[in-house]
Design a protein around this motif. Structure first.
Motif, PDB file in Angstrom:
ATOM      1  N   GLU A 648       0.832  -1.198   0.000  1.00 27.51           N
ATOM      2  CA  GLU A 648       0.000   0.000   0.000  1.00 27.51           C
ATOM      3  C   GLU A 648       0.872   1.255   0.000  1.00 27.51           C
ATOM      4  OE1 GLU A 648      -3.453   0.059  -0.042  1.00 27.51           O
ATOM      5  OE2 GLU A 648      -3.300  -2.096  -0.371  1.00 27.51           O
ATOM      6  N   ARG A 715      -7.771  -5.996   6.402  1.00 28.51           N
ATOM      7  CA  ARG A 715      -8.148  -5.725   5.012  1.00 28.51           C
ATOM      8  C   ARG A 715      -7.087  -4.886   4.311  1.00 28.51           C
ATOM      9  NH1 ARG A 715     -14.356  -4.122   6.689  1.00 28.51           N
ATOM     10  NH2 ARG A 715     -15.006  -6.231   7.261  1.00 28.51           N
ATOM     11  N   PRO A 716      -7.040  -4.986   2.948  1.00 28.30           N
ATOM     12  CA  PRO A 716      -7.816  -5.828   2.042  1.00 28.30           C
ATOM     13  C   PRO A 716      -7.393  -7.296   2.164  1.00 28.30           C
ATOM     14  CG  PRO A 716      -6.148  -4.627   0.817  1.00 28.30           C
ATOM     15  CD  PRO A 716      -6.101  -4.112   2.210  1.00 28.30           C
ATOM     16  N   TRP A 774     -16.258   2.164   7.343  1.00 26.60           N
ATOM     17  CA  TRP A 774     -16.671   2.751   6.067  1.00 26.60           C
ATOM     18  C   TRP A 774     -16.798   4.267   6.169  1.00 26.60           C
ATOM     19  CZ3 TRP A 774     -16.554  -0.007   1.702  1.00 26.60           C
ATOM     20  CH2 TRP A 774     -16.599  -1.388   1.792  1.00 26.60           C
ATOM     21  N   GLU A 782     -10.315   8.054   1.710  1.00 25.92           N
ATOM     22  CA  GLU A 782      -9.568   6.851   1.342  1.00 25.92           C
ATOM     23  C   GLU A 782     -10.554   5.772   0.900  1.00 25.92           C
ATOM     24  OE1 GLU A 782      -7.326   5.768   4.752  1.00 25.92           O
ATOM     25  OE2 GLU A 782      -6.051   7.552   4.702  1.00 25.92           O
ATOM     26  N   PRO A 783     -10.446   5.301  -0.343  1.00 29.13           N
ATOM     27  CA  PRO A 783     -11.345   4.250  -0.808  1.00 29.13           C
ATOM     28  C   PRO A 783     -11.163   2.967  -0.004  1.00 29.13           C
ATOM     29  CG  PRO A 783      -9.543   4.575  -2.362  1.00 29.13           C
ATOM     30  CD  PRO A 783      -9.455   5.678  -1.363  1.00 29.13           C
ATOM     31  N   ARG A 784     -12.257   2.319   0.326  1.00 27.20           N
ATOM     32  CA  ARG A 784     -12.210   1.088   1.099  1.00 27.20           C
ATOM     33  C   ARG A 784     -12.291  -0.119   0.170  1.00 27.20           C
ATOM     34  NH1 ARG A 784      -9.705   2.705   5.427  1.00 27.20           N
ATOM     35  NH2 ARG A 784     -10.969   3.713   7.035  1.00 27.20           N
ATOM     36  N   ARG A 785     -11.451  -1.105   0.439  1.00 27.51           N
ATOM     37  CA  ARG A 785     -11.448  -2.317  -0.374  1.00 27.51           C
ATOM     38  C   ARG A 785     -11.484  -3.532   0.548  1.00 27.51           C
ATOM     39  NH1 ARG A 785      -6.752  -3.253  -3.145  1.00 27.51           N
ATOM     40  NH2 ARG A 785      -5.603  -1.861  -1.775  1.00 27.51           N
ATOM     41  N   LEU A 786     -12.396  -4.439   0.247  1.00 27.38           N
ATOM     42  CA  LEU A 786     -12.463  -5.673   1.022  1.00 27.38           C
ATOM     43  C   LEU A 786     -11.416  -6.676   0.572  1.00 27.38           C
ATOM     44  CD1 LEU A 786     -16.312  -6.261   1.316  1.00 27.38           C
ATOM     45  CD2 LEU A 786     -14.741  -5.584   3.132  1.00 27.38           C
ATOM     46  N   TRP A 787     -11.146  -6.706  -0.738  1.00 23.22           N
ATOM     47  CA  TRP A 787     -10.248  -7.717  -1.295  1.00 23.22           C
ATOM     48  C   TRP A 787      -9.062  -7.047  -1.968  1.00 23.22           C
ATOM     49  CZ3 TRP A 787     -11.373 -12.509   0.210  1.00 23.22           C
ATOM     50  CH2 TRP A 787     -12.689 -12.761   0.612  1.00 23.22           C
ATOM     51  N   ARG A 788      -7.920  -7.676  -1.828  1.00 25.64           N
ATOM     52  CA  ARG A 788      -6.713  -7.151  -2.452  1.00 25.64           C
ATOM     53  C   ARG A 788      -6.748  -7.383  -3.958  1.00 25.64           C
ATOM     54  NH1 ARG A 788      -1.780  -5.725  -3.012  1.00 25.64           N
ATOM     55  NH2 ARG A 788      -0.352  -6.961  -4.260  1.00 25.64           N
ATOM     56  N   SER A 789      -6.313  -6.384  -4.723  1.00 19.71           N
ATOM     57  CA  SER A 789      -6.207  -6.529  -6.170  1.00 19.71           C
ATOM     58  C   SER A 789      -4.861  -5.975  -6.612  1.00 19.71           C
ATOM     59  CB  SER A 789      -7.336  -5.758  -6.869  1.00 19.71           C
ATOM     60  OG  SER A 789      -7.216  -4.374  -6.614  1.00 19.71           O
TER      61      SER A 789
END
Length: 790
Positions: A648, A715-716, A774, A782-789
């Motif tokens: 990150e 998370r993510p 959230w 800051e955008p929230r992401r549940l899963w790493r991409s």
């Protein structure tokens, strides 16, 4: 006549007399100091006192939190010793090795082997390692800016003093050591500069602020707890003491500083395996925050070695004797002269009558050979009229990314005050530099990470622009001789252009200052003596291991294998440290917040009982309860998360983000736990079993909320992060399911109503933690992401 060096017997005598250069060790903390610093901590002292109090009650199981004292100390000591060993080993490889002249032979030696009265030879880029008196000099100029702040090089004659910490910018010579070790001028500066600098990082200063805030909360909450548990509950001294300690232990963020130290230390070891010497630990963190990298072309984007590609003569058929003589008479040849020497290795034996060394400021060097003429070699755009056909030809060749030097004859000796005078062009010497095979990928990485790269070089601007363009670094190119001097205009220009040529050393430093004035965090990479001033003033200085000893001395990071491609790994390691410490801080501070809040709520209830005569309220937990609560919601997960990969981007505002996350989560869990306890508490007349059931209900609520905080912090998600949260949750299921662990840890979930209510409140707390996560993301942008991409 050359000065004679010491004999081996004289050297041995001086060593025996204590007149050796016993320079301060690179790492200021010895093994003894590391052990003491990790054992005698404020947190260990607090936990130690509480442990003694608990053991005085005879309840050994409640003293399990004492393991934290041993674990904190042992892990901290082991990791810091590993980092110290790695740094010391790499520092030996990367240290400057002065050339010492002795009767038994002349050669490079470690700084610690220098003794009083040694004769030390010096040339361009060499660092003055001890104070001394000049014995021999040939156009010797020394830069003392690192000591005095004076940017102009000082000419040194025989008999002049040179001070340790300065470095040679031009010419060559030899000096005799007059002061060594701690008596040398720069020894104290070097000792101070090389101290363990972890505390100076932005991350650590942020944690210090947080700990100060926590201290303000701990004192009143602790005093309130001590008073209410000992003087209002009427539960007997043993029970009251255990409940009091159960309230105080979780308030202490015992692993926060430890995890930070471990993350830094592991970063040092990991980078050490890549031959990256981190001279100051915060540099790992600092490079992760860098948004502009100023890269020198030669030695950074291109390899140091060169080869002669072509020789374009202007009417004179053979220049071989001239070039061979110039190369042979250069005592300290740079990469260009080394390439010429390889191509023309048979000098005619002319006698030099005068010489002028190469300087970054003048861009030329030369030698006079009496009847054989005065010869200069250097930058065509400096020695020629820019409008001449020969200058245009040099520019055309340079546009292909080649280095072009002009060989010319001068109408006066090269050591004349107005040299080089009128220069008659004789030939263009075309040199080829190989672009580093990893440079393109490294620049692509920085582009993808939105890190701006500026190429700042002393070479011809067109040539530098061509090399940058071939690497995919597109942008405007500027000849630095057209740079404005006014700070605001300079900042605008440096922001606008990408590639700069013909940059003087003082301009490199001014450009770094200009970028910093616009709020940029600047890293400077370089390997030459002309990069030293900029390396020193940049936020992060990165030197090549094969570069000058002066550049390595002032840089925070040294790439010992000269691989520019190592920088992305350093950036990645910094991001891992920053990102993971932020995660870990969220866990520890959430625990501190809900512990303090719970203590305050119970304490207020105790005071009201004293005033209004209602039932007093015991603190819900004994020490063993808060110990097992920390095992799988904080301790083990925090250790794993602190060492895990993390790509990150690093962001500023560490304290604000951590507190914004920890405060609402801690408040939710604290209020939920207190509510669950009140609903299950049977009052003053409750039996021991009923009190245990109420404590168990409160613990269930706390665990559900704390586990969800862990789930949010992880998370993510990746497969191993989900596994970490799942295993932590299952560990508590096992603890509550097995009769043996229930008995050992004083748990009783048999009251179905209380347990169901506790689970419900815990799930409600988890939902509020999720909502606050959230909302926090929206507030911080800051955008929230549940899963790493990827």
């Amino acid at each position: 006549m050359s000065a004679v060096g010491l004999s081996d017997a004289e050297v041995a005598q001086r060593v025996a007399d204590g007149k050796a250069n016993d320079v301060p060790a690179r790492a200021a903390r010895s093994v003894k100091e590391i052990v003491r610093a990790n054992v005698l901590t404020r947190i260990n002292a607090i936990l130690g006192v509480l442990l003694v109090i608990v053991l005085s009650t005879g309840s050994l199981i409640n003293g399990l939190f004492g393991i934290l004292i041993v674990a904190n100390s042992a892990i901290g000591i082991i990791q810091e010793l590993r980092a110290k060993r790695t740094l010391d080993e790499l520092a030996i490889v990367g240290q400057a090795k002065p050339v010492v002249r002795r009767q038994s032979g002349t050669g490079p030696r470690a700084p610690g082997e220098v003794v009083l009265d040694d004769v030390i030879e010096i040339g361009p880029g060499d660092q003055i390692v001890v104070d001394g008196e000049v014995l021999e000099e040939s156009n010797l100029e020394v830069d003392e800016s690192l000591l005095t702040g004076e940017a102009d090089p000082m000419a040194k004659d025989a008999g002049d003093e040179v001070k340790s910490g300065s470095f040679v910018v031009a010419g060559s010579g030899a000096y005799r050591a007059t002061k060594v070790g701690r008596e040398a001028y720069a020894a104290k500066l070097a000792e101070e500069a090389s101290k363990f600098t972890l505390v100076k990082s932005e991350l650590r200063s942020g944690i210090d602020k947080i700990l100060q805030f926590i201290t303000y909360l701990l004192v009143p909450a602790g005093l309130l707890t001590i008073y209410t548990q000992l003087f209002t509950t009427d539960a007997g001294w043993r029970e009251s003491v255990l409940r009091m300690v159960g309230a105080l232990v979780p308030m202490v963020p015992e692993g926060l500083v430890l995890m930070t130290s471990i993350a830094f230390a592991v970063g040092v070891v990991r980078l050490g395996r890549r031959q990256c010497l981190v001279q100051e630990l915060p540099a790992i963190e600092g490079l992760a925050r860098v948004d502009v990298v100023c890269a020198d072309k030669t030695g950074t984007l291109t390899e140091n070695g060169m080869r002669l590609a072509d020789l374009r003569t202007f009417g004179q058929d053979d220049c071989a004797d001239v070039l061979a003589s110039l190369a042979a008479d250069d005592d300290r040849p740079n990469a260009s002269m080394q390439a010429i020497a390889e191509a023309y290795d048979q000098p005619p034996g002319w006698t030099a009558t005068a010489s002028a060394p190469f300087k970054s400021a003048t861009k030329w060097s030369g030698t006079s050979y009496g009847d054989h003429g005065n010869w200069v070699i250097g930058a065509p755009d400096v020695l020629l009229d820019p409008s001449s056909p020969d200058a245009h030809e040099a520019e055309r060749i340079g546009a292909r990314g080649l280095r072009v030097l002009l060989l010319g004859s001068s109408d006066r000796p090269v050591d004349a005050p107005d040299a080089p005078g009128v220069v008659t062009p004789v030939a263009l010497v075309v040199l080829e530099q190989r672009v580093r095979p990893d440079a393109h990928d490294t620049l692509d990485y920085f582009a993808a990470q939105r890190v701006t790269v500026k190429v700042i070089s002393g070479d011809n601007a067109v040539s530098v622009g061509a090399v940058a363009d071939s690497l995919g670094l597109h942008g405007e190119t500027l000849d630095a001789r057209r740079l404005p001097e006014e700070p605001e205009a300079l900042a605008d220009t440096v922001d606008e252009y990408t590639t700069f040529g013909r940059v003087r050393p003082d301009q490199k430093r001014a450009m770094v200052h200009a970028l910093q004035s616009r709020g940029h965090t600047v890293a400077m990479t370089g390997d030459g003596v002309n990069d030293v001033l900029a390396l020193k003033d940049a936020d992060i200085g990165v030197a090549m291991g094969s570069g000058s000893s002066a550049s390595r001395a002032v840089a925070q990071i040294v790439l010992l294998d000269d691989k520019f491609a190592t920088l992305p790994y350093v950036v990645g390691e910094g991001r891992r440290v920053i990102g993971n410490i932020e995660r870990v801080s969220n866990l520890f501070l959430t625990k501190t917040v809900y512990s303090v809040l719970l203590a305050v709520l119970v304490g207020m209830a105790g005071l009201s009982a004293k005033v209004f005569g209602t039932d007093p309220l015991l603190f819900p937990f004994q020490p063993i309860h808060v110990t097992i609560a920390a095992w799988f919601t904080i301790g083990i997960p925090a250790f794993v998360l602190s060492l895990a990969p993390n790509r990150e981007r690093a962001h500023t505002g560490f304290v604000r983000r951590v507190m914004t996350s920890a405060l609402p989560s801690g408040l939710v869990i604290g209020i939920g736990t207190f509510t669950s306890y009140l609903l299950a508490y049977e009052g003053r007349a409750s039996t021991v079993a009923e009190q245990t059931q109420a404590s168990t209900a409160a613990l269930i609520t706390l665990l559900v909320g704390a586990l969800w905080v862990l789930a949010v912090v992880a998370r993510p998600y990746e497969w191993w992060r989900i596994g970490l949260v799942t295993v932590s949750a299952l560990a508590y299921v096992v603890i509550f399911a097995l009769p043996l662990t229930r008995k050992a840890f004083m748990l009783d979930p048999s009251n179905v109503a209380a347990t169901t209510t506790a689970l419900s409140i815990g799930l409600a707390a988890a939902a509020l933690v999720e909502i606050s996560w959230w909302v926090q993301g929206r507030l911080l942008g800051e955008p929230r992401r549940l899963w790493r991409s990827d």
